[in-house]
Structure formats: C-alpha cells, structure tokens
Design an enzyme around this catalytic site. Structure first.
Site, short mmCIF file in Angstrom:
data_model
loop_
_atom_site.label_atom_id
_atom_site.label_comp_id
_atom_site.label_asym_id
_atom_site.label_seq_id
_atom_site.Cartn_x
_atom_site.Cartn_y
_atom_site.Cartn_z
N TYR A 192 3.01 -32.21 -17.24
CA TYR A 192 1.94 -31.91 -15.92
C TYR A 192 1.70 -33.09 -14.98
O TYR A 192 1.85 -33.97 -15.20
CB TYR A 192 -0.09 -32.04 -17.28
CG TYR A 192 -0.49 -31.40 -16.46
CD1 TYR A 192 -1.01 -30.14 -14.88
CD2 TYR A 192 -2.03 -32.72 -16.17
CE1 TYR A 192 -2.05 -29.93 -14.16
CE2 TYR A 192 -2.73 -32.08 -15.24
CZ TYR A 192 -2.83 -31.07 -14.57
OH TYR A 192 -4.39 -30.69 -13.80
N ASP A 241 6.60 -40.09 -14.02
CA ASP A 241 4.89 -40.33 -14.40
C ASP A 241 4.05 -40.71 -15.10
O ASP A 241 3.99 -39.99 -16.28
CB ASP A 241 3.95 -38.63 -14.48
CG ASP A 241 2.66 -38.33 -13.86
OD1 ASP A 241 2.20 -39.01 -14.20
OD2 ASP A 241 2.59 -36.83 -13.75
N LYS A 247 -5.83 -43.42 -14.53
CA LYS A 247 -6.32 -43.30 -15.78
C LYS A 247 -6.25 -45.07 -15.89
O LYS A 247 -7.88 -45.35 -15.32
CB LYS A 247 -5.85 -42.60 -16.92
CG LYS A 247 -5.57 -41.58 -17.15
CD LYS A 247 -4.59 -40.87 -17.66
CE LYS A 247 -5.12 -39.14 -17.87
NZ LYS A 247 -5.68 -38.58 -17.82
#
Length: 409
Positions: free
Chosen positions: A128, A221, A249
């Site tokens: 994702y 990623d 994050k």
C-alpha cells in the site's frame, strides 16, 4: 461519517464488533470513553514509537504553538528536521516535506516519471502506497480488509501504467523490468499492509541490482518502516540503498506529516529548483516539525532500536509458542519496532500467502484480546507496533492474556 470513522480499517469490519472510541493516550496505554484501559500495539498506526503523548514532545509542541500553528512561510524548524532526516537516511541528500504519506507517494511518483521520462511503474501485490489512483491496484491494507479488489471511481486510464509483481519473487520483477520502460519499482521494504511480511536479503538486493541494470529507479516506501525498524530505516537495517525514499508517521511524532527524498540530482527537479510541480499549504508545519525533531532526538540515542527489536521478538516468540501449545497453526516475525503474525502454517512471503491465513480465527483472537485490555490492529492485514514505552510488565501481561485467549479460540 461513512462507516462512522475517518479511515476505513478503524471500523472493525474484518474482526466484527464495534470500534473502540478513544478518549486519551499516554505511554504504552490507551483509554476509551468508558474508562477502559488497554495496552496499545497500534500506536496511532506507527508514529507513537517513543510512546504516546511523550512529556518532552508535548512541552516543545506547546512552546511552538505559542508562536503560531502555521506560517505558510519557511521556518527554521524545517531546516532542523531536514538535516536530521538527511543525516539518518542513506539515500536522502535533499528532502521535501508534505502532510501525509499518501501525499509523499504522489509527489514521489511524479518525480520518478519526470526524472526517467517513463510512465510505467511496478508495485507489489498487497503493498500500500496511499490512496492515490495509480496505487490502488492490489493494494492490501484497508482495501484487502474490506474485500474490495480495487476502488470504484478509479479510472482505467489511471492504472493502465501500473504493473503488479509478487513480493519476494525476483523473476516476476525482472519479467516486468526487462523491456527498459519502467520508471520506478516501488515497494514497502518490510510489508506492513498485508500483515507483517519480511523480505529476504536476496530479494531486496536483487531489486537493487535489477533496477540498476534496467535504468529503473528503486523506491522504498518507508512511511511505515522509516526510523522504526532502524534509525536509518529499512535501508539501514538491510544495507540496501534505494534511489528514492518516502517517509511519514514517525518523522511527525504524531502530527500529520510526510516526506520524500533522494539524491540532489533527482530532487533538483522538484519545484522551485526544477520544473516538477508539487506544493502544500501546511507542508513543513511548525507543530509537526517540532514533534518530529523531538521524537528523532529520543530515537537517536544508543540502543533504542535494539530495545525495540528485543521487545518485538519477546512478544512474537511468546505468541507463537502459545499458539503451538494450543494447537493453532501460526507464523510471524519482527523487525525493529514492527511485528506481526498470521494464523497459518507459513511461511508468509507474499500477499497470496497472507490470504491463506485463518481470518475468522484472527477475529476471535482480536475480540478476546480486546475484551481483556489488549488493543491490536483490527485486521490480519495490518502490522503491529512496539514502542519504547512498552515495559516488560506490559509484554508479560499481554502474554498472560494471550495464553488465556489461545485456549478459547
């Protein structure tokens, strides 16, 4: 609000029951609006790596807030966090801050296409990279949790240049790269959106070698793995350096943030240094920069990631031993402060392997743990997160509860 939530996986659709509504968090704990206390292994989906609501982070954010919540102009804090990221992450010589991981991945994709003058990209089944149209192809995470093959509303034209390879399978990668027309090979260097799936060292190095061979940019990623599996991210942990990195994050310390970075040669294409346009009103927000700086100061101290990995190992090994003791097929793993397991024999090396896990059993497991005060991600397709605030007592209590639940499911 659709489904009563602001992000789909929070709705507990895949595990059943009603979502827990939080009131406050501190350290390794969370409390719901009814006053129930939980040991939290979601950690706001990764950012809370030093623990929720850290006193020093809050103190510095409050000081910054007194100066204003947003400037819409350059601020010194951006420079400070940028230097910390560049010093830590092997692939990054220049960095652009955004407001989310999705936004960072959108900018990264446009940059890769601009630099290579190619349009096609290769991603991996179950990985994702945010909810931009080009990435919602076999995307794992919330899409898999809800049983949606892709998302309605994504035009075919947006995904016709997106190819999907199989994780941990170099032959599937080379078959797509060999024509020499792929702009970027994009992957989670440790998968966290099909559950926790660790790459083999040979796979990551093979991706690096194939990208070099065919003139394709290798993109890690690291929105989830950055500063979590090691201070320099998965690229430090595995010793494999990509061309481009996305982050989020942890670098915002619990505030909305994202970033993408690469060599000066590649990043010099980004406006205003170059012609590739990307912008954001709240990018480099002083509150997010402050929270990120203070979080990274804590993480940079010696031994922090060894502690995270030791605690992740203790938890996962304990859960797997309890599963075996009670006759449940289970497999799992960990890297730094990130972990996960599946109810199946394993090994789980790709998304297809993950779909073979017993989801009904996971739902019963989740419910049993939640009722006894352990908050786990409400989906078998999500990784778990350890924090520096988790104590031996927290982990021991979790394993005692797990022993009880394993007997019931």
């Amino acid at each position: 609000m659709p489904g009563g939530v602001s992000s789909p996986v929070r709705a507990f659709k895949s595990v059943g029951g009603n979502p827990v509504v939080f009131d406050r968090v501190k350290g390794s704990k969370a409390w719901d609006v009814d006053g129930n206390e939980y040991i939290d292994y979601v950690g706001t989906w990764g950012p809370a790596i030093i623990g929720h609501a850290d006193d020093k982070v809050l103190e510095e954010v409050k000081k910054t807030m007194d100066k204003g919540t947003s400037f819409g102009a350059p601020c010194v804090l951006e420079n400070e966090l940028a230097k910390m990221v560049i010093d830590a992450v092997p692939s990054v010589e220049m960095v652009r801050f955004t407001n989310s991981g999705t936004e960072a991945c959108m900018g990264m994709l446009r940059l890769c296409r601009a630099f290579t003058n190619r349009e096609k990209i290769v991603k991996f089944e179950g990985c994702y990279h945010g909810h931009a149209d080009s990435f919602l192809v076999q995307a794992g995470s919330g899409v898999a949790t809800l049983g949606l093959p892709d998302s309605p509303g994504v035009p075919a034209s947006s995904t016709k240049t997106t190819l999907c390879a199989t994780y941990n399978d170099l032959s599937s990668v080379e078959s797509m790269l060999k024509d020499g027309d792929i702009a970027a090979l994009i992957l989670e260097p440790v998968v966290g959106n099909s559950g926790f799936i660790k790459p083999t060292q040979e796979f990551l190095q093979g991706c690096r070698d194939l990208c070099t061979k065919y003139g394709t940019l290798l993109v890690f990623d690291e929105v989830m793995t950055g500063f979590r599996v090691a201070y320099g991210g998965a690229q430090e942990y595995f010793g494999v350096t990509p061309d481009v990195t996305t982050m989020g994050k942890v670098i915002g310390g619990g505030m909305p943030v994202g970033a993408y970075g690469a060599s000066k040669e590649i990043m010099s294409l980004v406006a205003p240094a170059g012609p590739m346009y990307q912008a954001g009103t709240l990018s480099g927000n002083p509150l997010a920069m402050t929270a990120g700086i203070e979080t990274l100061k804590v993480l940079k101290q010696p031994g922090q990631h060894k502690k995270l990995e030791a605690n992740s190992k203790k938890l996962v090994d304990g859960i797997l031993a309890l599963a075996k003791e009670n006759g449940h097929a289970a497999t799992g793993g960990y890297a730094g402060g990130m972990f996960g397991f599946f109810f199946c024999e394993g090994p789980v090396n790709c998304f297809a392997d993950a779909t073979a896990a017993d989801m009904d059993k996971f739902g019963r497991w989740h419910k049993g743990m939640l009722e006894r005060g352990v908050y786990l991600a409400p989906s078998s397709y999500e990784a778990g997160f350890m924090s520096l605030a988790h104590s031996d007592e927290d982990i021991n209590n979790t394993l005692e509860i797990a022993a009880e639940v394993m007997k019931m499911i």
